[in-house]
Motif scaffolding. Structure first.
Motif, short mmCIF file in Angstrom:
data_model
loop_
_atom_site.label_atom_id
_atom_site.label_comp_id
_atom_site.label_asym_id
_atom_site.label_seq_id
_atom_site.Cartn_x
_atom_site.Cartn_y
_atom_site.Cartn_z
N VAL A 120 -22.15 -9.05 -11.08
CA VAL A 120 -23.00 -10.42 -11.53
C VAL A 120 -21.79 -10.75 -12.70
CG1 VAL A 120 -25.00 -11.24 -12.85
CG2 VAL A 120 -25.08 -9.62 -10.96
N ILE A 121 -21.88 -12.15 -12.77
CA ILE A 121 -21.10 -12.61 -14.05
C ILE A 121 -22.11 -13.20 -14.98
CG2 ILE A 121 -19.51 -14.35 -14.80
CD1 ILE A 121 -18.40 -14.09 -11.72
N LEU A 122 -22.08 -13.08 -16.01
CA LEU A 122 -23.16 -13.70 -17.14
C LEU A 122 -22.53 -14.65 -17.81
CD1 LEU A 122 -24.11 -10.42 -17.09
CD2 LEU A 122 -26.13 -11.70 -17.81
N ASP A 123 -22.85 -15.90 -18.42
CA ASP A 123 -22.49 -16.98 -19.10
C ASP A 123 -22.97 -16.88 -20.37
OD1 ASP A 123 -21.68 -19.61 -20.17
OD2 ASP A 123 -23.26 -20.27 -19.17
N GLY A 124 -21.95 -16.51 -21.39
CA GLY A 124 -22.43 -16.56 -22.94
C GLY A 124 -21.43 -17.49 -23.43
N THR A 125 -20.95 -18.72 -22.70
CA THR A 125 -19.90 -19.56 -23.36
C THR A 125 -20.83 -20.88 -23.79
OG1 THR A 125 -19.71 -21.15 -21.47
CG2 THR A 125 -18.41 -18.84 -21.46
N ASP A 126 -19.83 -21.74 -24.55
CA ASP A 126 -20.47 -22.89 -25.05
C ASP A 126 -19.90 -24.03 -24.62
OD1 ASP A 126 -17.86 -22.92 -26.29
OD2 ASP A 126 -18.60 -22.40 -28.28
N ASN A 127 -19.17 -24.03 -23.26
CA ASN A 127 -18.66 -25.31 -22.76
C ASN A 127 -18.67 -25.19 -21.25
OD1 ASN A 127 -15.54 -24.49 -21.65
ND2 ASN A 127 -15.92 -23.43 -23.56
N PHE A 128 -18.60 -26.43 -20.76
CA PHE A 128 -18.88 -26.61 -19.19
C PHE A 128 -17.51 -26.34 -18.51
CE2 PHE A 128 -23.11 -28.23 -19.81
CZ PHE A 128 -23.72 -27.74 -18.70
N GLN A 129 -16.26 -26.41 -19.15
CA GLN A 129 -14.99 -26.15 -18.62
C GLN A 129 -15.11 -24.86 -18.01
OE1 GLN A 129 -12.02 -27.41 -21.57
NE2 GLN A 129 -11.99 -29.66 -20.62
N VAL A 130 -15.34 -23.81 -18.91
CA VAL A 130 -15.57 -22.49 -18.41
C VAL A 130 -16.60 -22.25 -17.47
CG1 VAL A 130 -15.69 -20.14 -19.32
CG2 VAL A 130 -14.44 -21.57 -20.78
N ARG A 131 -17.79 -22.91 -17.52
CA ARG A 131 -18.71 -22.50 -16.68
C ARG A 131 -18.32 -23.02 -15.19
NH1 ARG A 131 -22.69 -24.84 -21.02
NH2 ARG A 131 -23.20 -23.00 -22.04
N TYR A 132 -17.43 -24.27 -15.13
CA TYR A 132 -17.00 -24.50 -13.89
C TYR A 132 -16.17 -23.61 -13.21
CZ TYR A 132 -19.57 -28.69 -13.70
OH TYR A 132 -20.70 -29.80 -13.56
N LEU A 133 -15.31 -22.68 -14.00
CA LEU A 133 -14.45 -21.71 -13.65
C LEU A 133 -15.38 -20.77 -13.21
CD1 LEU A 133 -11.56 -21.57 -16.26
CD2 LEU A 133 -11.34 -21.89 -13.78
N ILE A 134 -16.25 -20.29 -13.75
CA ILE A 134 -17.41 -19.16 -13.43
C ILE A 134 -17.74 -19.58 -12.10
CG2 ILE A 134 -19.11 -17.94 -13.86
CD1 ILE A 134 -18.79 -18.55 -16.94
N ASN A 135 -18.39 -20.63 -12.05
CA ASN A 135 -18.85 -21.25 -10.62
C ASN A 135 -18.03 -21.10 -9.43
OD1 ASN A 135 -21.45 -22.68 -9.64
ND2 ASN A 135 -19.73 -23.80 -8.80
N ASP A 136 -16.78 -21.62 -9.71
CA ASP A 136 -15.87 -21.60 -8.58
C ASP A 136 -15.42 -20.13 -8.29
OD1 ASP A 136 -15.82 -24.29 -8.44
OD2 ASP A 136 -13.39 -24.61 -8.86
N VAL A 137 -15.05 -19.28 -9.10
CA VAL A 137 -14.99 -17.74 -8.80
C VAL A 137 -16.25 -17.44 -8.07
CG1 VAL A 137 -14.59 -15.43 -9.68
CG2 VAL A 137 -13.40 -17.74 -10.53
N ALA A 138 -17.35 -17.47 -8.47
CA ALA A 138 -18.65 -17.16 -8.03
C ALA A 138 -18.72 -17.51 -6.70
CB ALA A 138 -19.59 -17.40 -8.92
N VAL A 139 -18.55 -18.57 -6.33
CA VAL A 139 -18.84 -19.12 -5.02
C VAL A 139 -17.65 -18.69 -4.10
CG1 VAL A 139 -19.00 -21.28 -3.57
CG2 VAL A 139 -19.94 -21.18 -5.76
N LYS A 140 -16.67 -18.66 -4.69
CA LYS A 140 -15.41 -18.25 -3.76
C LYS A 140 -15.37 -16.77 -3.28
CE LYS A 140 -10.34 -18.03 -3.69
NZ LYS A 140 -9.31 -18.43 -4.43
N HIS A 141 -15.98 -15.83 -4.30
CA HIS A 141 -16.15 -14.60 -3.90
C HIS A 141 -17.56 -14.00 -3.69
CE1 HIS A 141 -11.67 -13.76 -4.97
NE2 HIS A 141 -12.08 -14.74 -5.84
N LYS A 142 -18.40 -14.82 -3.51
CA LYS A 142 -19.85 -14.77 -3.30
C LYS A 142 -20.50 -13.59 -4.42
CE LYS A 142 -19.39 -15.69 1.63
NZ LYS A 142 -19.41 -15.13 3.06
N ILE A 143 -20.28 -13.87 -5.41
CA ILE A 143 -20.96 -13.22 -6.88
C ILE A 143 -21.88 -13.91 -7.36
CG2 ILE A 143 -20.23 -11.92 -8.69
CD1 ILE A 143 -17.30 -11.91 -7.81
N PRO A 144 -23.00 -13.42 -7.52
CA PRO A 144 -24.18 -14.09 -8.25
C PRO A 144 -23.74 -14.21 -10.00
CG PRO A 144 -25.12 -12.30 -7.06
CD PRO A 144 -23.54 -12.25 -6.84
#
Length: 340
Positions: A120-144
């Motif tokens: 699992v990846i948990l978002d503790g950031t304060d900006n959407f640029q990083v969240r979109y990186l997290i989202n892309d990695v999560a979807v690509k590698h099928k990680i919640p």
């Protein structure tokens, strides 16, 4: 696993002995060790997750102490790296957990390396640029992954499962990283909303890691603690038009320029990241910069005090320029003292 440590959690029937063993085998990555991240890390490490990677690019400053619960005044006075300080505190809290501190800025270059080997990846950031990186990695590698945001007195959270729920792009579109959002710099933030949002994030993570999938909310939750508001909406399914989870276009992970300056939330600080990767020999840099002002350094970072302006230099070449507001000035100072 020391069962006496987790006895009250094991007594909670949805977790039990089997769930606790699953937690002990689980791996999580927490991106951002600020307000949300310190709560996320504290709860998960104390719950007995097997491995926690703590990722943050920043250092501790006095204004953090109002809401970033793992740090103290000594940490702020010394300007310690957040990931390093958090890891040290949490190792004292639970020696069962393997804790890895990563003092890096999440970019397209390192996102998959840092995020693709966890449960699992948990978002503790304060900006959407990083969240979109997290989202892309999560979807690509099928990680919640667990999305969380908190500012002022309100916050939002959702738990995304690739293939089961929509993704961040489905919900918010592809251009949320372009700015125009409230930040703690513009509207402030109070600690209670941070704790509540992070606790909701951890709850969903615990459900998933212990196999209680039927208990997952599958909803986008918004709350405002000052206005006594709490509401949630069903996220529905993935959109067929989504470039990410349907068409599998991972644009946040595409090669792009790294020569960026970024204003840091809540203070007169500009981050400068060099356009090409390199490793700075901090011991040599300390000797070189000592002619300009007081220098303190360790294996992770160096701090140069120029009076009203301070420079924090990390081993990957990234720097925080404190005491200024103009990005052009930050780049100029970086070029003068560090070299572009």
């Amino acid at each position: 696993m020391r069962e006496d440590r987790y006895s009250r959690q094991v007594l909670f029937r949805p977790i039990g002995v089997a769930g606790q063993k699953r937690l002990a085998e689980a791996r999580v990555a927490i991106v951002g060790m600020g307000a949300l991240g310190t709560v996320l890390a504290t709860q998960l490490v104390r719950a007995g997750v097997g491995f926690a990677r703590l990722i943050d690019r920043d250092i501790i400053e006095p204004s953090n102490l109002q809401r970033q619960s793992l740090y103290d005044e000594v940490d702020a006075d010394e300007g310690r790296a957040k990931a390093e300080a958090a890891a040290q505190k949490l190792r004292l809290a639970n020696r069962d957990v393997e804790i890895e501190a990563v003092i890096e800025d999440i970019t397209w270059r390192n996102a998959e390396r840092l995020l693709s080997d966890v449960d699992v990846i948990l978002d503790g950031t304060d900006n959407f640029q990083v969240r979109y990186l997290i989202n892309d990695v999560a979807v690509k590698h099928k990680i919640p992954w667990s999305y969380g945001g908190a500012v002022s007195s309100y916050g939002t959270t959702a738990f995304f499962r690739p293939g089961e729920t929509p993704c961040l792009v489905c919900l918010f579109g592809a251009n949320q990283g372009s700015g125009g959002h409230d930040t703690c710099d513009t509207v402030g933030v109070i600690a209670p909303v941070v704790s509540i949002v992070a606790s909701l994030q951890v709850t969903e993570t615990l459900k998933y890691l212990t196999g209680n999938l039927e208990a997952l909310s599958n909803r986008l939750t918004h709350l405002d603690v000052w206005k006594n508001e709490f509401r949630s909406v069903n996220m529905g399914g993935a959109k067929e038009s989504c470039r990410c989870c349907h068409h599998r276009e991972f644009t946040a992970l595409l090669s792009q320029s790294d020569g960026l300056t970024v204003s840091m939330c809540g203070r007169q600080t500009i981050q400068v990241r060099p356009s090409t990767g390199f490793t700075v020999p901090l011991s040599e840099m300390s000797t070189r910069l000592s002619q300009f002002g007081e220098v303190r350094y360790n294996s992770n970072l160096l701090r140069l005090n120029l009076g009203e302006i301070q420079i924090t230099l990390f081993a990957d070449g990234r720097a925080l320029i404190h005491g200024i507001e103009e990005e052009s000035t930050a780049r100029s100072l970086y070029a003068r003292y560090i070299g572009m």
